[in-house]
Structures are given as C-alpha cells and as structure tokens.
Enzyme design. Structure first.
Site: not given
Length: 769
Positions: A322, A725
C-alpha cells in the site's frame, strides 16, 4: 442514479442522520461491557506471559520450577504443550506463539503462567530462570538493508523511464527521510478469555478486529477444526489496526491454557507488556531522487522505501504494497521507479495501523513536493496544483488504475477559499518578518486514498437478520465495533430498508457461529461491505412480506410501502409489528442472510497492476502553527478541513472520525516517538515516556466540513464513502506547517524529520539543510 438515491436519502428516517453511537449511553454510564468486563466463569484462571529479556538469543535452558512454586500458580504452558501448529502468523507461518529455542526480540513470548489472580500470575512470570546464548541483533533498517535481512522479498514498480527523466530534468533533488513508528495506544489493551465447552469446544471472547482469523488460528494451535471454536467480540476500546492480526496471539495463549487446564482462562496484558509485546506502525527510511521543471512539475522520481517489519512478515507484505500504491497521493507521476524493502529486525513484528502503509508513502511525496516548491521559491500549493491528477488526462496511477472520480481540485479550491489560505499566508509572512523568535507557518495538503482490501478475495461480507413477531430486529454481521460507529451505521441501513425506527434494532456481537468467514474490519471497508450485506438480508425479508401482503390483501406490490414504523397497503397503514405477526402466522420466513462482494476490483500482485481500489476518498487540510525557535516547541493554532464522505451514512460518526483521524495523525508526525535502546529494549512503553496528543494539544480553532452534495459515483451503500483511514493523512499539513515556520531565506529546506518533536525541530533549526 446517484442523484436519485440522494433524493431518496433525504426522506429516510435513519440513514444520513447524525444519530448517536449505538453504545453512547452505555459508554458514558460505564455499563458498556468490554471483554475484561464480562462475567467470569467459576474457577477462572488469570494468565501472564514470560517474555525474553534479550533481543536475539538461543535459549540454552528454561527452568520454570520457581514459577510453578509461586503462590496461586496452577500451571504453565510452553511450546511443548501445543498439540497443533505453533504459529500465530496471519499470512506467512513464520511466528510462533511460544518460543522454546530462538528468541528474536526483547519481549518475545516464551511461556504463559496461569494463577488464581492477575497479580499472582504477573509476579510468577518474572521468576523463570532462563540461560541465554546471546547473538548479534539487527536493530535498525539501514543495517538490515546492508545485511540483506528481509522478512519478504523486495519489490519494485516502474512506469515510464525514471532514470532518463531524471537525467534530462532542469532541476533535481535528493533527500533521505526518517519517519517514525507509532503505537496504537488503544484505551483497552489486548485481552482474551477462553471458556472450554463440551465435546472439545471452546468459546473465546477476544478484543479483535478479526474474529475469523482468531477462530482459525486457535483451531490450528489446538488441533481442532473451526467448527469447534467460536470467537465473539461485541466491542473493542479502540484498535486502529493493532488488533487486526496480533489479537490472535493473545487469544491462542488463553485457548491453549484453557485446553491444558480444562478451566476458563483470561489473558489481559498490562500497558507496558502490551506495548512491548505487540507490533506498531512501520517506521521507514525513505530515499527519493526527483527531477522537475521550472513550474515544479515532476518529470521523474525514484523512491526507495525500507521499512522495519520486525521479526516476521505479519501484515508487512500488504502494508508495504500500500505504500507503493500511495506514494503518488494526489499527483500524477509519469516516470516513476519505486523500490520497497521489507526489513527483518530484532524488534517486535510491526503490523497494521490506520492507513496501513499509505501514510508513509504520502508523507514521502508531500515532502518532495514541499522541497520542489522551496527550491523554486513558490507557494507549495501552486506546485501541488501543477502535479495534481487530471480529470480527463494525466489520470492513470502508477499501478494502472484510471481515476474516474477525481474531485481533489474541487476540494482544494473550496478549502483555499474557506480557510482564507492566501490571506493568512501573507499575514504569516508579515508576522515572521516582525518577530525574531516566534515564527508561524501554514500548509495545505491533499489526500487521495484508495478504498478496498488490496487482496481482492478479502472484499466480501455477510449478514444475518432476524425479524421477531413483535417487530423487533436482530442484526448480525461480520464487522467489529471498535468505537468507530460501524454498528449504528449498519443499523441505520436496516432501519431504512424496513422503514422502522432505529430503537427496534439490536446489533449483536460479531460471532463466528452466526456469520462465518468474515474479513477483518479494516481497510476502511466496514460500512461499505457490511452495510451492503445487511441491506440485502433486510431487503429479502421485506420482499417476502411485500409478496405476502400483496396476495393477502389482493393489491399490487407497488401499492405497498414501508415507512414510519408501518406498512401502508393501498393507502391504509398497518403497524409494522402487526403485519409481521400476520406474515409469521401465514408461515412467511422472517430470517435472511445477505452477502456482498465488492465489484469491479482486480489486481495482479506479480505486476502490481490492475484496479485494486473500488473508489477513492478525498480530503484536504490547512494547518497553522507557531514555533518557538529557541526551544523547538510549537502549538497548533488553527485547522481547517474539507473531507469527502460521499453521502454520509451518519455525519456525526463521520465528523468524529475526521477529527480523531487528524489528531492521531498529528501525534504520529509530532509527539509520538517510539525508541529502543542499544540492547533492543523498547524504552517508550508507557504514557510516562510515550506521548499521544491530549486535549491541550488541539488547535483552539478547529473547523471541519464534510463535503456536501457529492455522492459516491460508485454503487456503495447509499452512495457513502469510507472514512476510517483517509482523514489520518490530513495531518501531514501540520508537519509541513512546522517546516514552513522554521524555513528561512538562508535555510529554505530545513532537514526536519518525523516525528517532529521539539528536539527534532530544534535540530532542524540549528543544523541547516
């Protein structure tokens, strides 16, 4: 379609409303039951863990005689007591529950002791006599790279020709960055209680984001099958990723001792042990080499990311992947070369934390953008705009996903205007010219964050809904509640599907015996996936009632509406519970399952290409600070945020997530410093030495807006967007506001590293570039 759904939402009774958290009343009255608050079975035993005091050593001898002889001790559990697999690694089976040969960090679990009280167990755990043969530890990322010590193979992603672009660029910069770790510091520490049942079954109450994983790892460790293990979690007192994989270790220890003793066992780590034993955010050493033109447009860039993974893979593979996916943030990188090293060090295995590797990648590109602007003597916002992804062109990421929902221009334009960024920037320059010691700074940074698990198979969810004869509803799904408001959001969806008030619905604990094979509540996908699954389950029951009512009352189904706790049939309102009772009497089933799998996504892990994300969430923040240049101390003065939640399922919950995410991000980049000594021992393992932000650290002027009339273009639940997030990275603006404050004509590129503690700020002021 999206606009039509928005109009429908305006008339809804629950979804889209700022309803309070489903447990708010219980929270403030102290009656919300967490795992450690549950009634304890008779003869329950309390556990403590015996940990290694060495960072890297072979155990020559382990003598537990004094442990067993200690007051209140009933038994001990070691690796030799594990009937099944001695493993707590979630993906790669490379980390043991108990270590009987090699220990690889100070805090590595060697054994557990069971006693009648918590204090007895904790005192006894310290009495073990352990003879170590010490080995040289690797304690930092640079050494790990030099020695090629990795938990997983290094990876590379390339697009275009970065080397050629760099060679031909009119301007070029290089920098090495350190970005620190961060402890999740959840209010409720790790805890699990295992209760033996009949016929070799176990019920395990665990503070976990991933009950399914706990279930399967316990089954493997105890040589049972998943059908013999039930894992339950009603709520957690915070998690932030720290209970995604590592809760399983604690639960396995409790389960193994329960199997050995035949008694219920509970393991609750105290704060020090929790911080020593469990993983944190990955700290990184980042190198970048960037080439750019006179306007500040990036022509080519090379990134090298080296992360501290600790002793095992844990979730470091997808975390570092990521980072690769998010080192573009909101910027088009035409020629890019990204190298990623996943370093093995003799420290605790790092794990998931809010943002999951994305923040570190975004921190890197934002630093590069800031350097470019200061080199060219431009406003960093001007350089950011030059590099933004386009809408019709320059809109394909380095991993090949076309960005179809780009609204970063709209958000930044709105924020710049609402926050009066340009006016304040000019005022700050005037203030700094008049003040020799106190300096102010301001920064505006964007966020573009991809929503979905990058592992495609994890993007699935299920739900189970029961409607009872009195019109009340039981709601079950695989998501876990950690304070973020998932349960109230999903309940709001079900309430609207039935047209009933929210107080008719009871959300049950996440329970592997009710909803199997659930993915972790992570990747900001909890509401997206569980909301859709619950919607489908409720719709099945509603459709059955509709079909029955149409036949029973001899009307067309189009004449039947569910709203306001009633079912209106050809203009005549019937109380919801009345029609449910009637349908039950005619043997209409009042229970249904729902299942959802995220559409459109696909991803080739070998080539780092495809569409790993269903959509993107966007946001931007302006932070203003004042810095005392004699001490390095600073204060946040004002924060302005515009954040994209699509059509919010619950604005109150989403607002809390944006505010909390920003503050937690500020902690990561400023005050939260994780430190080890030369022996590999964690020295910041309590609030006395580890500083999370407090109320006094908040900006006195804190303004947050959720972007209005901007429904998700994808078919998410009621066109909402994930919010767990993405707001975390808004805090990058605070870091760069500090850097803006200490930059001078003589020192335009101060070498400020994260976390920007007062010591780090003072070092940057005194150390030059």
């Amino acid at each position: 379609m999206a606009a039509a759904e928005s109009r429908k939402r305006q008339s809804s009774t629950a979804a889209g409303k700022p309803l309070p958290h489903d447990s708010a009343r219980l929270h403030v009255s102290g009656t919300a039951a967490y795992t450690d608050d549950l009634p304890e079975p008779r003869d329950l035993l309390h556990l403590a863990v015996g940990m290694s005091s060495k960072a890297h050593a072979r155990i020559r001898k382990l003598d537990l005689t004094e442990v067993l002889a200690a007051e209140g001790v009933v038994d001990v559990c070691t690796a030799s007591d594990i009937a099944g697999e001695n493993n707590c690694g979630p993906i790669v089976h490379d980390e043991k529950i108990f270590n009987d040969d090699i220990v690889e960090y100070a805090g590595h679990a060697i054994f557990a002791v069971a006693a009648r009280t918590v204090d007895q167990a904790r005192k006894a755990a310290r009495l073990a006599e352990i003879d170590y043969e010490e080995r040289e530890p690797i304690l930092d990322v640079i050494t790990a790279v030099e020695k090629e010590s990795f938990v997983l193979p290094s990876e590379q992603l390339q697009r275009g020709d970065a080397d050629a672009a760099l060679a031909d660029a009119p301007h070029r910069l290089q920098r090495r960055l350190d970005v620190g770790s961060q402890d999740q510091f959840y209010l409720e520490g790790h805890v699990a209680m295992a209760v033996p049942g009949e016929d070799n079954t176990l019920t395990v109450y665990s503070s976990t984001q991933h009950p399914d994983e706990v279930q399967h790892l316990i089954a493997a460790a105890t040589a049972r099958s998943a059908k013999d293990i039930v894992c339950i979690c009603r709520r957690m007192g915070g998690a932030f990723g720290g209970k995604e994989s590592q809760a399983a270790t604690i639960a396995c220890m409790a389960a193994l001792m329960a199997v050995k003793t035949g008694r219920a066992c509970k393991l609750r780590l105290d704060r020090d042990d929790d911080m020593i034993m469990t993983g944190k955010r990955h700290d990184f050493v980042i190198d970048y080499d960037v080439g750019f033109d006179d306007d500040g447009r990036i022509l080519g860039i090379h990134f090298t990311f080296a992360s501290r993974c600790g002793i095992s893979a844990d979730l470091s593979g997808p975390v570092n992947d990521r980072t690769i996916f998010h080192c573009d943030n909101a910027y088009f990188l035409e020629n890019v070369d990204i190298q990623s090293h996943r370093c093995k060090t003799h420290t605790v295995s790092n794990t998931a934390f809010r943002g999951f590797g994305g923040p570190q990648g975004m921190y890197a590109i934002e630093y590069a953008i800031d350097d470019i602007a200061r080199t060219l003597d431009k406003d960093p916002l001007e350089v950011r705009r030059v590099n933004f992804y386009g809408v019709e062109d320059r809109n394909t990421t380095q991993y090949g996903q076309e960005i179809e929902d780009n609204i970063i221009h709209e958000i930044v334009d709105k924020l710049e205007n609402d926050a009066k960024y340009q006016k304040r920037r000019k005022a700050i320059r005037n203030f700094n010219a008049r003040n020799a010691i106190l300096k102010r700074g301001v920064a505006l940074t964007p966020v573009k964050f991809g929503i979905s698990f990058t592992a495609t198979h994890l993007n699935q969810a299920a739900a189970l809904v029961h409607v009872y004869k009195d019109g009340s509803v039981h709601l079950n799904h695989g998501g876990t509640e950690m304070g973020q408001g998932l349960y109230i959001k999903v309940a709001q969806v079900v309430a609207d599907e039935f047209g009933i008030s929210i107080d008719r619905i009871r959300s049950n604990a996440a329970d592997t015996s009710r909803v199997p094979n659930a993915s972790a509540t992570a990747a900001s996908s909890g509401s997206d996936m569980n909301g859709k699954a619950a919607q489908q389950a409720a719709a099945k029951i509603r459709d059955r009632i509709t079909e029955f009512a149409a036949a029973h009352f001899n009307v067309a189904e189009s004449k039947i509406e569910f709203a306001n706790d009633a079912v209106t049939i050809d203009g005549e309102a019937h109380p919801f519970e009345e029609l449910v009772q009637l349908a039950w009497f005619h043997r209409v089933p009042m229970s249904a399952t729902g299942f959802y799998k995220t559409p459109k996504i696909h991803y080739d892990r070998e080539t780092f290409s495809g569409r790993p994300f269903f959509y993107y969430a966007y946001g931007a923040a302006v932070s203003e600070v004042v810095v005392d240049t004699l001490t390095g101390e600073y204060r946040l003065l004002r924060v302005d945020i515009v954040h994209d939640c699509g059509d919010s399922l619950n604005p109150a919950m989403d607002l809390g997530q944006v505010e909390g995410g920003y503050v937690q991000g500020v902690g990561w980049l400023t005050s939260e410093e994780v430190c080890w000594n030369d022996a590999g021992e964690l020295t910041t393992h309590a609030p006395s030495t580890y500083k999370i932000p407090t109320c006094s650290d908040l900006a006195p002027d804190f303004r947050v807006q959720l972007l209005q009339e901007s429904p998700n273009r994808e078919d998410t639940i009621y066109r909402s967007k994930a919010v767990g997030e993405p707001p975390f990275m808004l805090a990058i603006s605070a870091f760069h506001a500090i850097r803006d404050a200490i930059a001078t004509e003589d020192r335009p590129l101060p070498d400020l590293q994260a976390p920007a503690t007062p010591e780090a700020v003072l070092k940057a002021i005194e150390g030059g570039e």
